[in-house]
Design an enzyme around this catalytic site. Structure first.
Site, mmCIF file in Angstrom:
data_model
loop_
_atom_site.group_PDB
_atom_site.id
_atom_site.type_symbol
_atom_site.label_atom_id
_atom_site.label_comp_id
_atom_site.label_asym_id
_atom_site.label_seq_id
_atom_site.Cartn_x
_atom_site.Cartn_y
_atom_site.Cartn_z
ATOM 1 N N CYS A 300 -32.792 -19.858 14.178
ATOM 2 C CA CYS A 300 -32.353 -18.462 14.348
ATOM 3 C C CYS A 300 -33.507 -17.490 14.185
ATOM 4 O O CYS A 300 -33.530 -16.453 14.825
ATOM 5 C CB CYS A 300 -31.250 -18.154 13.354
ATOM 6 S SG CYS A 300 -31.691 -18.632 11.694
ATOM 7 N N GLU A 398 -31.150 -14.373 23.191
ATOM 8 C CA GLU A 398 -31.446 -15.558 22.400
ATOM 9 C C GLU A 398 -31.190 -16.805 23.245
ATOM 10 O O GLU A 398 -30.102 -16.976 23.793
ATOM 11 C CB GLU A 398 -30.551 -15.592 21.154
ATOM 12 C CG GLU A 398 -30.909 -16.739 20.239
ATOM 13 C CD GLU A 398 -30.007 -16.832 19.010
ATOM 14 O OE1 GLU A 398 -28.776 -16.781 19.183
ATOM 15 O OE2 GLU A 398 -30.535 -16.956 17.900
HETATM 16 P P1 NAD Z 1 -21.097 -21.136 16.789
HETATM 17 O O1 NAD Z 1 -20.772 -19.752 16.399
HETATM 18 O O2 NAD Z 1 -20.659 -21.620 18.112
HETATM 19 O O3 NAD Z 1 -20.525 -22.172 15.737
HETATM 20 C C1 NAD Z 1 -20.818 -22.070 14.355
HETATM 21 C C2 NAD Z 1 -19.650 -22.644 13.574
HETATM 22 O O4 NAD Z 1 -18.510 -21.823 13.767
HETATM 23 C C3 NAD Z 1 -19.259 -24.051 13.974
HETATM 24 O O5 NAD Z 1 -18.940 -24.778 12.803
HETATM 25 C C4 NAD Z 1 -18.014 -23.813 14.820
HETATM 26 O O6 NAD Z 1 -17.119 -24.902 14.849
HETATM 27 C C5 NAD Z 1 -17.388 -22.641 14.114
HETATM 28 N N1 NAD Z 1 -16.450 -21.858 14.923
HETATM 29 C C6 NAD Z 1 -16.330 -21.805 16.271
HETATM 30 N N2 NAD Z 1 -15.343 -20.947 16.635
HETATM 31 C C7 NAD Z 1 -14.831 -20.446 15.480
HETATM 32 C C8 NAD Z 1 -13.807 -19.501 15.195
HETATM 33 N N3 NAD Z 1 -13.107 -18.892 16.156
HETATM 34 N N4 NAD Z 1 -13.567 -19.196 13.904
HETATM 35 C C9 NAD Z 1 -14.281 -19.771 12.907
HETATM 36 N N5 NAD Z 1 -15.246 -20.685 13.123
HETATM 37 C C10 NAD Z 1 -15.527 -21.025 14.400
HETATM 38 O O7 NAD Z 1 -22.684 -21.238 16.635
HETATM 39 P P2 NAD Z 1 -23.582 -22.519 16.893
HETATM 40 O O8 NAD Z 1 -23.718 -22.697 18.367
HETATM 41 O O9 NAD Z 1 -23.128 -23.651 16.068
HETATM 42 O O10 NAD Z 1 -24.981 -22.036 16.273
HETATM 43 C C11 NAD Z 1 -25.935 -21.345 16.995
HETATM 44 C C12 NAD Z 1 -25.972 -19.904 16.542
HETATM 45 O O11 NAD Z 1 -26.158 -19.840 15.128
HETATM 46 C C13 NAD Z 1 -27.156 -19.163 17.113
HETATM 47 O O12 NAD Z 1 -26.745 -17.895 17.581
HETATM 48 C C14 NAD Z 1 -28.108 -19.012 15.942
HETATM 49 O O13 NAD Z 1 -28.980 -17.939 16.037
HETATM 50 C C15 NAD Z 1 -27.177 -18.915 14.798
HETATM 51 N N6 NAD Z 1 -27.842 -19.304 13.550
HETATM 52 C C16 NAD Z 1 -28.136 -18.335 12.647
HETATM 53 C C17 NAD Z 1 -28.789 -18.642 11.455
HETATM 54 C C18 NAD Z 1 -29.107 -17.570 10.431
HETATM 55 O O14 NAD Z 1 -29.364 -17.897 9.297
HETATM 56 N N7 NAD Z 1 -29.073 -16.314 10.793
HETATM 57 C C19 NAD Z 1 -29.116 -19.965 11.192
HETATM 58 C C20 NAD Z 1 -28.803 -20.942 12.127
HETATM 59 C C21 NAD Z 1 -28.149 -20.582 13.311
#
Ligand code: NAD
Length: 496
Positions: A300, A398
């Site tokens: 991220c 991103e």
């Molecule tokens: P995502 O939002 O698709 O999924 C993250 C989690 O949320 C997963 O466990 C998923 O199953 C869950 N989820 C999906 N829909 C949901 C809902 N409606 N309600 C609750 N939970 C739900 O993200 P991803 O693709 O797993 O991760 C990538 C993103 O994460 C990127 O945008 C990245 O920048 C961000 N990220 C941020 C940090 C930080 O510390 N700022 C760190 C790592 C990743």
């Protein structure tokens, strides 16, 4: 000693993978036995059929967490007792470093050298850090009239849900569960459906360490159960790392249910600014490459925008082109590999689409192709684009992949304007020999972390990590993280 590729391949073949949910101190399958396939992005082989939790498991986990909290099984322990248990858990994670590193690499395509020396040790360190911190926090005594005693104390919130992504599966989870558990909360963890395996494995180690039943629960499954946790009236706090779109849904769900506290760590498009007086351009080039190509760019806080003063642009681009050779994708089971596989086919497609769009709007200086296709896995070359300005989508959006956009500027104030022209504000860097100038710029950068003459250095738990603007709210790590998982209580006692 990181062994050989054959060693890790043999260990991978012999792994006994835990696939069931962990609820109330025991592993269990889902009601009705639902599962989902967990494939390795290394070669798309099926690793396991993992329990697919639904409403019944969410309810059972929240009830178990609530019961343990209300009974004071963990919240009622002294900080020193909790510290001892968490330190035992950290020691067990250290003792299982090889197994956990292997699981993490298989599950999300990371190079084994990274998980052995980075991800998993960092999980143990995170637990140790919060364990060591928690018995050194004192409450406040308020200056008051003689007849009164005024105190302000911190108490755990109750039931915390942690929903985490797949890029650092266990580490992102630890950034939530270590402070939340140290503070005395009970927790329900929902790992990403793309990388559930290490979270399931460490649940057993938590039990062995002495974490009471119901205090740490793990629910493998999809977004639907994340949504149920966000809507649940008995979840008091939800800590999330993931995409902005999901973060928004969680905020809506919290607003429509019990107004649970919501903490969001979201995306980024972090600017890495190199001024013409950069003290060491080769070093800046290798740091710029590591900032975007490490962990396949699935970071991220990746330095995905390289803002470079025009007079040194050509030289810096050449130096970065020379770095690309060191990041060619390889077999993640080979300890020499620096760049592994992207998380899955869908994400590979999105990264390749972004690159295809980039070819129309910018000049491709290196990479740009899918790699190692015959392996059956999802690899992309480290990719470098030169943009005329910051308008191309690759320079703004991103990508979460190994794609770097170089954007020129003429004077340092233009660089600040470009850097801040983004909905995100997670991290940034400035390279300059003029320390005063670098600090002046860093003050104007709207980002949660700013590095000067380095990138991604000193990944130390003493520093809060999180973003400005749409990169989220609240901070992981540091003592400030404890604030997210605690309530302040004012107690006023009339003495006479
Ligand atoms: P995502 O939002 O698709 O999924 C993250 C989690 O949320 C997963 O466990 C998923 O199953 C869950 N989820 C999906 N829909 C949901 C809902 N409606 N309600 C609750 N939970 C739900 O993200 P991803 O693709 O797993 O991760 C990538 C993103 O994460 C990127 O945008 C990245 O920048 C961000 N990220 C941020 C940090 C930080 O510390 N700022 C760190 C790592 C990743």
């Amino acid at each position: 000693m990181n062994q050989t590729r054959d060693h890790w391949a043999a260990r991978a073949a012999a792994l006994d993978i835990e696939t069931r949910a962990f609820i109330g101190g025991a592993y269990r399958a889902a009601e009705g036995g639902a599962t989902f396939p967990c494939h390795s992005p290394i070669d798309s082989r099926l690793l396991a059929q993992v329990t697919r939790c639904a409403g019944a498991e969410v309810q059972a986990a929240v009830v178990a967490a609530r019961r343990s909290f209300d009974q004071g099984d963990w919240a009622g322990c002294s900080p020193r007792e909790r510290k001892a248990v968490l330190l035992r858990w950290a020691a067990l994670i250290e003792a299982h470093n090889d197994e956990l590193a292997l699981l993490e690499s298989l599950d999300c395509g990371k190079p084994i050298g990274d998980t052995l020396g980075g991800d998993i040790p960092a999980v143990a360190q995170c637990l140790q850090w919060f364990a060591e911190a928690i018995d050194k926090q004192a409450d406040e005594l308020i200056p008051s009239e003689r007849d009164f005693l005024g105190m302000v104390g911190r108490e755990p919130i109750g039931v915390v849900a942690a929903i985490v992504p797949w890029n650092y599966p266990l580490l992102m989870a630890a950034w939530k569960f270590a402070p939340a558990l140290a503070m005395g909360n009970s927790l329900v963890l929902k790992p990403s459906e793309k990388s559930p395996l290490t979270a399931l494995r460490v649940a057993e180690l938590a039990r062995q360490a002495g974490v009471p039943d119901g205090v740490f629960n793990v629910l493998p499954g999809f977004g639907d159960i994340g949504q149920l946790l966000a809507e649940h009236p008995d979840v008091d706090c939800l800590a999330f790392t993931g995409s902005g779109a999901t973060g928004r849904r969680i905020l809506h769900a919290a607003a429509d249910s019990n107004l649970k506290r919501v903490w969001l760590e979201l995306g980024g498009k972090s600017p890495n600014i190199v001024l013409a007086d950069c003290p060491d351009l080769p070093r800046a080039a290798s740091a710029a490459a590591a900032a975007i190509y490490s962990n396949m760019g699935e970071v991220c806080s990746a330095g995905s925008r390289l803002l470079v003063q025009r007079s040194i642009q050509a030289e810096l681009c050449e130096l970065i082109q020379a770095e690309l050779a060191g990041y060619q994708p390889g077999d993640p089971m080979d300890p020499a590999t620096r760049m592994g596989a992207l998380i899955d086919e869908g994400h590979l497609g999105r990264v390749l689409d972004a690159i295809a769009g980039g070819r129309l709007e910018a000049e491709l200086l290196g990479g740009g192709l899918r790699a190692r296709e015959t392996s059956g896995g999802y690899y992309v070359e480290p990719t470098l684009f030169a943009c005329a300005d910051q308008r191309p989508a690759i320079a703004r959006e991103e990508i979460f992949g190994p794609v770097l956009s170089v954007i020129p500027f003429d004077n340092p104030m233009d660089a600040v304007a470009l850097a801040n022209d983004s909905p995100y504000g997670l991290a940034a860097a400035v390279w300059s020999a003029d320390f005063a100038k670098a600090l002046e710029l860093s003050r104007q950068l709207r980002a949660g972390t700013v590095w000067v003459n380095c990138y991604d250095e000193l990944a130390d738990l003493n520093f809060p990590f999180g973003g400005y603007k749409q990169s989220g709210n609240g901070r992981d790590n540091s003592l400030h993280a404890l604030e997210k998982y605690s309530e302040l209580k004012s107690t006023i006692v009339r003495l006479r």
